[in-house]
Design a protein around this motif. Sequence first.
Motif, PDB file in Angstrom:
ATOM      1  N   THR A 212       0.837  -1.212   0.000  1.00 53.91           N
ATOM      2  CA  THR A 212       0.000   0.000   0.000  1.00 53.91           C
ATOM      3  C   THR A 212       0.867   1.255   0.000  1.00 53.91           C
ATOM      4  O   THR A 212       0.699   2.128  -0.834  1.00 53.91           O
ATOM      5  CB  THR A 212      -0.940   0.041   1.227  1.00 53.91           C
ATOM      6  N   ASP A 235      -7.681   4.788   5.577  1.00 52.14           N
ATOM      7  CA  ASP A 235      -8.770   3.806   5.537  1.00 52.14           C
ATOM      8  C   ASP A 235      -8.693   2.962   4.252  1.00 52.14           C
ATOM      9  O   ASP A 235      -8.882   1.737   4.278  1.00 52.14           O
ATOM     10  CB  ASP A 235     -10.117   4.531   5.632  1.00 52.14           C
ATOM     11  N   PHE A 236      -8.373   3.623   3.148  1.00 53.15           N
ATOM     12  CA  PHE A 236      -8.221   2.900   1.880  1.00 53.15           C
ATOM     13  C   PHE A 236      -7.096   1.858   2.005  1.00 53.15           C
ATOM     14  O   PHE A 236      -7.260   0.696   1.615  1.00 53.15           O
ATOM     15  CB  PHE A 236      -7.915   3.903   0.755  1.00 53.15           C
ATOM     16  N   ARG A 239      -8.200  -1.169   3.877  1.00 56.74           N
ATOM     17  CA  ARG A 239      -9.086  -2.078   3.123  1.00 56.74           C
ATOM     18  C   ARG A 239      -8.269  -2.975   2.183  1.00 56.74           C
ATOM     19  O   ARG A 239      -8.560  -4.161   2.033  1.00 56.74           O
ATOM     20  CB  ARG A 239     -10.139  -1.277   2.350  1.00 56.74           C
ATOM     21  N   GLU A 242      -6.667  -5.597   4.346  1.00 56.99           N
ATOM     22  CA  GLU A 242      -7.581  -6.659   4.794  1.00 56.99           C
ATOM     23  C   GLU A 242      -7.752  -7.722   3.705  1.00 56.99           C
ATOM     24  O   GLU A 242      -7.891  -8.905   3.988  1.00 56.99           O
ATOM     25  CB  GLU A 242      -8.933  -6.090   5.231  1.00 56.99           C
ATOM     26  N   GLU A 243      -7.726  -7.295   2.450  1.00 57.40           N
ATOM     27  CA  GLU A 243      -7.799  -8.285   1.359  1.00 57.40           C
ATOM     28  C   GLU A 243      -6.546  -9.169   1.362  1.00 57.40           C
ATOM     29  O   GLU A 243      -6.636 -10.394   1.199  1.00 57.40           O
ATOM     30  CB  GLU A 243      -7.941  -7.570   0.008  1.00 57.40           C
ATOM     31  N   THR A 259      -4.396  -3.692  11.421  1.00 59.81           N
ATOM     32  CA  THR A 259      -3.836  -2.690  10.494  1.00 59.81           C
ATOM     33  C   THR A 259      -3.340  -1.479  11.282  1.00 59.81           C
ATOM     34  O   THR A 259      -2.312  -0.891  10.936  1.00 59.81           O
ATOM     35  CB  THR A 259      -4.881  -2.258   9.437  1.00 59.81           C
ATOM     36  N   THR A 306     -10.710  -9.074  -4.817  1.00 58.01           N
ATOM     37  CA  THR A 306      -9.807  -8.041  -4.282  1.00 58.01           C
ATOM     38  C   THR A 306     -10.152  -6.667  -4.881  1.00 58.01           C
ATOM     39  O   THR A 306      -9.304  -6.036  -5.518  1.00 58.01           O
ATOM     40  CB  THR A 306      -8.332  -8.383  -4.610  1.00 58.01           C
ATOM     41  N   TRP A 308     -10.498  -3.629  -3.711  1.00 53.82           N
ATOM     42  CA  TRP A 308      -9.694  -2.470  -3.280  1.00 53.82           C
ATOM     43  C   TRP A 308      -8.284  -2.560  -3.860  1.00 53.82           C
ATOM     44  O   TRP A 308      -7.719  -1.564  -4.308  1.00 53.82           O
ATOM     45  CB  TRP A 308      -9.640  -2.389  -1.750  1.00 53.82           C
ATOM     46  N   THR A 309      -7.742  -3.768  -3.869  1.00 49.84           N
ATOM     47  CA  THR A 309      -6.394  -3.958  -4.443  1.00 49.84           C
ATOM     48  C   THR A 309      -6.435  -3.705  -5.947  1.00 49.84           C
ATOM     49  O   THR A 309      -5.515  -3.110  -6.514  1.00 49.84           O
ATOM     50  CB  THR A 309      -5.901  -5.398  -4.152  1.00 49.84           C
TER      51      THR A 309
END
Length: 327
Positions: A212, A235-236, A239, A242-243, A259, A306, A308-309
């Motif tokens: 990230t 926050d992004f 997420r 978390e994936e 996180t 995934t 967000w990824t």
Amino acid sequence: MRMAIIGAGAIGGWLTALLGQHLAEQVQLSVLARGDTLQAIKQHGLQLTQAGQVHRVRVRASESPAELGEQDLVILAVKAQSLPDVAPAVAELIGQHGKVLVAMNGVPWWFFHGAGAVLAAPLQTVDPSGRISQLIPAERVIGSVIHASCRTTAPAQIEHVMGQSLILGLPDGQITPQLQQLAALLEQAGLKISLSEQIQRDIWYKLWGNMTMNPISALTAASCDQILDDVLVRDFSARVMEEARLIGAAIDCQIEQSTEDRFAVTAKLGAFKTSMLQDAEAGRSLELDALVGSVREIGQRLGIATPWTDALYGLTRLMASNRGLLA
Ligand SMILES: NC(=O)C1=CN([C@@H]2O[C@H](COP(=O)(O)OP(=O)(O)OC[C@H]3O[C@@H](n4cnc5c(N)ncnc54)[C@H](OP(=O)(O)O)[C@@H]3O)[C@@H](O)[C@H]2O)C=CC1
Ligand SMILES: CC(C)(CO)C(=O)C(=O)O
């Protein structure tokens, strides 16, 4: 012992300077380099600035693996996107018996060595033609995680920023006497070495942070502290992480940390520019596939969505494409 380092950039240059300074008696050291870096090493040696001290180390350097000859150990410290180009040189340097210490970030080509059918085939994002796995078999690999930060200020001029630690581990998890001997040797060069019985898990944990921070910093030109101070970007990042945590759980690379606790580790870096932001600023190609594309690809193979990824990968890839930063 004959040792060659491939890639005299930030990490490879730092390691070369440390080994050259401290292990001159035990190690016959060489560097495979090219272009301005090769010329600078030949003319002036390699310069390392560490803890306010400037060290200059003379080392044998060449762009020809044949000239350097077969090695007992090769330390591979290039960006992942350079790997298809350098893999034949690695194979030539290790010959029939040498080993390769992979000092790189991201998911490596040997990550799923010995895994079941779904994961055993080479990842498109890491080893598109399968040639890297053929040229550098997992049995010859010593995996690592680098907990250090360095940068190049000019060709063959390296500045150490922080950290001295390396985790080493074999793909099959064995702690062999040879691995212990290598750890002891590297400690004599001033590195802090720990050994891992599951280096894949350590690699995944490091990736959990820089999959990230690195692309977001390259997208936004922000340092790590700015990324973490922005509630929406933080926050992004969470997420996306978390994936990766879900995928990690499916591949025996569990991450127990929250996180927020991981962000607290990154926050200690302060106003830190990631290596990907440094590359973007210098107009060099980005290590995007090994750090982000690979995670998506593993998710796809396992049927783990995934979104967000995907967004992070898509945005960074588009930026990199428009700025000529794709390999
Ligand atoms: N920098 C850091 O602080 C950290 C980096 N890492 C990881 O370590 C790895 C190495 O990163 P880093 O040291 O920053 O990378 P750099 O870009 O600083 O160095 C890579 C070096 O490899 C050389 N190289 C590439 N292709 C070839 C080739 N075909 N023949 C000879 N030399 C070649 C480059 O030469 P040229 O300049 O000519 O292209 C460059 O000198 C990456 O995976 C990175 O993510 C991990 C932790 C921290
Ligand atoms: C320091 C850190 C962990 C930042 O993500 C890194 O590995 C990098 O800059 O490539």
